[in-house]
Design a protein around this motif. Structure first.
Motif, PDB file in Angstrom:
ATOM      1  N   ASP A  68       0.823  -1.209   0.000  1.00 14.28           N
ATOM      2  CA  ASP A  68       0.000   0.000   0.000  1.00 14.28           C
ATOM      3  C   ASP A  68       0.855   1.256   0.000  1.00 14.28           C
ATOM      4  O   ASP A  68       0.562   2.226  -0.714  1.00 14.28           O
ATOM      5  CB  ASP A  68      -0.934   0.009   1.212  1.00 14.28           C
ATOM      6  N   ASN A  69       1.904   1.248   0.814  1.00 16.80           N
ATOM      7  CA  ASN A  69       2.754   2.438   0.917  1.00 16.80           C
ATOM      8  C   ASN A  69       3.483   2.726  -0.392  1.00 16.80           C
ATOM      9  O   ASN A  69       3.619   3.892  -0.781  1.00 16.80           O
ATOM     10  CB  ASN A  69       3.766   2.266   2.050  1.00 16.80           C
ATOM     11  N   LEU A  70       3.949   1.687  -1.068  1.00 13.38           N
ATOM     12  CA  LEU A  70       4.652   1.908  -2.332  1.00 13.38           C
ATOM     13  C   LEU A  70       3.714   2.511  -3.374  1.00 13.38           C
ATOM     14  O   LEU A  70       4.110   3.386  -4.152  1.00 13.38           O
ATOM     15  CB  LEU A  70       5.257   0.606  -2.852  1.00 13.38           C
ATOM     16  N   GLN A  71       2.466   2.062  -3.373  1.00 16.28           N
ATOM     17  CA  GLN A  71       1.503   2.557  -4.355  1.00 16.28           C
ATOM     18  C   GLN A  71       1.050   3.988  -4.077  1.00 16.28           C
ATOM     19  O   GLN A  71       0.401   4.613  -4.919  1.00 16.28           O
ATOM     20  CB  GLN A  71       0.290   1.620  -4.411  1.00 16.28           C
ATOM     21  N   LYS A  72       1.416   4.525  -2.919  1.00 13.69           N
ATOM     22  CA  LYS A  72       1.114   5.924  -2.631  1.00 13.69           C
ATOM     23  C   LYS A  72       2.005   6.874  -3.414  1.00 13.69           C
ATOM     24  O   LYS A  72       1.706   8.062  -3.524  1.00 13.69           O
ATOM     25  CB  LYS A  72       1.256   6.191  -1.128  1.00 13.69           C
ATOM     26  N   LEU A  73       3.115   6.349  -3.948  1.00 15.84           N
ATOM     27  CA  LEU A  73       3.981   7.187  -4.765  1.00 15.84           C
ATOM     28  C   LEU A  73       3.228   7.693  -5.995  1.00 15.84           C
ATOM     29  O   LEU A  73       2.433   6.967  -6.586  1.00 15.84           O
ATOM     30  CB  LEU A  73       5.202   6.395  -5.242  1.00 15.84           C
ATOM     31  N   ARG A  74       3.514   8.917  -6.381  1.00 12.37           N
ATOM     32  CA  ARG A  74       2.947   9.433  -7.628  1.00 12.37           C
ATOM     33  C   ARG A  74       3.636   8.778  -8.818  1.00 12.37           C
ATOM     34  O   ARG A  74       2.986   8.419  -9.791  1.00 12.37           O
ATOM     35  CB  ARG A  74       3.121  10.955  -7.683  1.00 12.37           C
ATOM     36  N   THR A  75       4.964   8.654  -8.723  1.00 18.55           N
ATOM     37  CA  THR A  75       5.715   7.954  -9.756  1.00 18.55           C
ATOM     38  C   THR A  75       6.918   7.252  -9.137  1.00 18.55           C
ATOM     39  O   THR A  75       7.511   7.740  -8.173  1.00 18.55           O
ATOM     40  CB  THR A  75       6.247   8.905 -10.855  1.00 18.55           C
ATOM     41  N   LEU A  76       7.254   6.101  -9.708  1.00 16.42           N
ATOM     42  CA  LEU A  76       8.490   5.401  -9.403  1.00 16.42           C
ATOM     43  C   LEU A  76       9.269   5.349 -10.712  1.00 16.42           C
ATOM     44  O   LEU A  76       8.841   4.709 -11.669  1.00 16.42           O
ATOM     45  CB  LEU A  76       8.216   3.990  -8.882  1.00 16.42           C
ATOM     46  N   VAL A  77      10.380   6.053 -10.759  1.00 16.26           N
ATOM     47  CA  VAL A  77      11.162   6.190 -11.987  1.00 16.26           C
ATOM     48  C   VAL A  77      12.400   5.310 -11.888  1.00 16.26           C
ATOM     49  O   VAL A  77      13.223   5.481 -10.982  1.00 16.26           O
ATOM     50  CB  VAL A  77      11.579   7.656 -12.223  1.00 16.26           C
ATOM     51  N   LEU A  78      12.526   4.355 -12.804  1.00 20.78           N
ATOM     52  CA  LEU A  78      13.631   3.404 -12.800  1.00 20.78           C
ATOM     53  C   LEU A  78      14.574   3.731 -13.954  1.00 20.78           C
ATOM     54  O   LEU A  78      14.201   3.617 -15.125  1.00 20.78           O
ATOM     55  CB  LEU A  78      13.102   1.979 -12.947  1.00 20.78           C
ATOM     56  N   VAL A  79      15.781   4.139 -13.616  1.00 28.64           N
ATOM     57  CA  VAL A  79      16.770   4.515 -14.629  1.00 28.64           C
ATOM     58  C   VAL A  79      17.822   3.413 -14.739  1.00 28.64           C
ATOM     59  O   VAL A  79      18.457   3.051 -13.747  1.00 28.64           O
ATOM     60  CB  VAL A  79      17.455   5.849 -14.292  1.00 28.64           C
ATOM     61  N   LYS A  80      17.978   2.883 -15.949  1.00 31.41           N
ATOM     62  CA  LYS A  80      18.953   1.819 -16.213  1.00 31.41           C
ATOM     63  C   LYS A  80      20.082   2.353 -17.084  1.00 31.41           C
ATOM     64  O   LYS A  80      19.847   3.062 -18.054  1.00 31.41           O
ATOM     65  CB  LYS A  80      18.274   0.638 -16.919  1.00 31.41           C
ATOM     66  N   PHE A  81      21.314   1.968 -16.709  1.00 30.10           N
ATOM     67  CA  PHE A  81      22.492   2.322 -17.494  1.00 30.10           C
ATOM     68  C   PHE A  81      22.867   1.117 -18.353  1.00 30.10           C
ATOM     69  O   PHE A  81      23.229   0.054 -17.839  1.00 30.10           O
ATOM     70  CB  PHE A  81      23.631   2.746 -16.565  1.00 30.10           C
ATOM     71  N   GLU A  82      22.752   1.277 -19.655  1.00 33.26           N
ATOM     72  CA  GLU A  82      22.794   0.147 -20.580  1.00 33.26           C
ATOM     73  C   GLU A  82      24.137  -0.573 -20.612  1.00 33.26           C
ATOM     74  O   GLU A  82      24.203  -1.761 -20.907  1.00 33.26           O
ATOM     75  CB  GLU A  82      22.421   0.628 -21.988  1.00 33.26           C
ATOM     76  N   ASN A  83      25.219   0.130 -20.323  1.00 33.59           N
ATOM     77  CA  ASN A  83      26.552  -0.476 -20.341  1.00 33.59           C
ATOM     78  C   ASN A  83      27.158  -0.531 -18.939  1.00 33.59           C
ATOM     79  O   ASN A  83      28.356  -0.342 -18.761  1.00 33.59           O
ATOM     80  CB  ASN A  83      27.471   0.296 -21.297  1.00 33.59           C
TER      81      ASN A  83
END
Length: 315
Positions: free
Chosen positions: A225-240
């Motif tokens: 429930d607490n995680l879903q309270k976030l407006r956005t969860l932005v996951l940044v991946k570094f390809e190399n």
């Protein structure tokens, strides 16, 4: 109507119109508090990665400078664990991470400037630690969480270690044999997110941190429930990325259980299909955002950070 009251009302309306105009044209919107006063921009909490500190001028000190230039007046709390930067660096390697997270939760709850909510930016391991804060400590509320190279499904590899190196293979065998010993789990931060796909049962039973925040044993409705309270969860991946193995952990991907060759995406995992954390619901709601960029671990330009993170999620 009293002329003074009428004049005050007109002035207030004019100010409000000007603020709307500025917000629409600059994207820099201030918040109005319950007392009618204009608040400062949404505060930002930063948590650094392994071997780093809150305040080094070449790392998070530089990030703080960029943020303050782009968001004038923003309050920034860059997490430090320990009495000085040296202790902060040491604590990024050694100690019980659950105790450290609890200490951070207490610090944030006592920070009066965060009480109306804050945005969070985690760098490398600091990203999964901030996710734990969001799940375990919803007061004050975290609004947006930016994960830059976070290892949300853990790691199974030694940074910058090739398969042909005898030393690396030896270290890998030692972790394979001893990572889940209780005294290693409670004294080495990185062991707390060491995820051995060849020992899934042992990982789930003995890992003191990652298996818990990923709801892999007992499903915590509170975490979900607490995680879903976030407006956005932005996951940044570094390809190399040569620091995180496998790199897909930065998008919640990982090895398929029982082997170390084939990768499964988040959407193929039990975590997603059973929706243990509510990530599937967040994705459907448009709250889960995936970004990627070429380059090694945490290698990004100030321009990229401003255009893709600050302007989209922090202003």
């Amino acid at each position: 109507m009293n002329r003074n009251v009428e004049k005050w009302t007109i002035n207030r309306a004019c100010i409000f119109i000007v603020l709307i105009f500025l917000c629409a044209n600059t994207g820099r919107c201030l918040r109005e508090g319950e007392d009618g006063k204009i608040d400062s921009p949404v505060p930002i909490v930063l948590w650094h990665g392994m071997g780093d500190s809150c305040c080094f001028s070449f790392s998070l000190g530089k990030i703080q400078e960029i943020l303050q230039n782009e968001i004038p007046g923003v309050y920034i709390n860059s997490i430090r664990i320990g009495d000085n930067v040296i202790e902060d660096v040491e604590n990024s390697y050694f100690g019980n991470i659950n105790e450290q997270i609890q200490r951070v939760c207490e610090q944030l709850s006592q920070d009066t400037r965060l009480q109306n909510g804050y945005n969070a930016v985690g760098f490398s391991q600091g990203a999964q630690f901030l996710r734990a804060v969001a799940q375990r400590c919803p007061d004050p509320p975290m609004l947006n969480l930016i994960s830059l190279g976070g290892q949300h499904q853990g790691v199974f590899g030694i940074p910058k270690c090739s398969d042909t190196s005898r030393l690396c293979n030896y270290m890998r065998r030692m972790l394979h044999l001893g990572a889940y010993l209780w005294y290693i789990q409670e004294s080495l931060v990185q062991a707390a997110y060491w995820h051995d796909p060849l020992k899934e049962d042992e990982y789930r039973k003995k890992n003191i941190f990652l298996a818990d925040i990923n709801n892999e044993n007992t499903i915590s409705a509170e975490y979900k429930d607490n995680l879903q309270k976030l407006r956005t969860l932005v996951l940044v991946k570094f390809e190399n990325d040569t620091m995180v193995e496998p790199t897909e952990s930065e998008w919640f991907g990982f090895y398929k259980p029982g082997q170390t060759k084939e990768i499964q995406k988040l959407q193929q995992s039990e975590l997603y299909q059973q929706d243990w954390l509510g990530l599937r619901a967040m994705e459907v709601a448009g709250k889960l955002h995936y970004l990627s960029l070429p380059g090694d671990h945490l290698q990004f330009t100030a321009t990229w950070f401003v255009e893709n993170i600050i302007k989209k999620y922090l202003v």
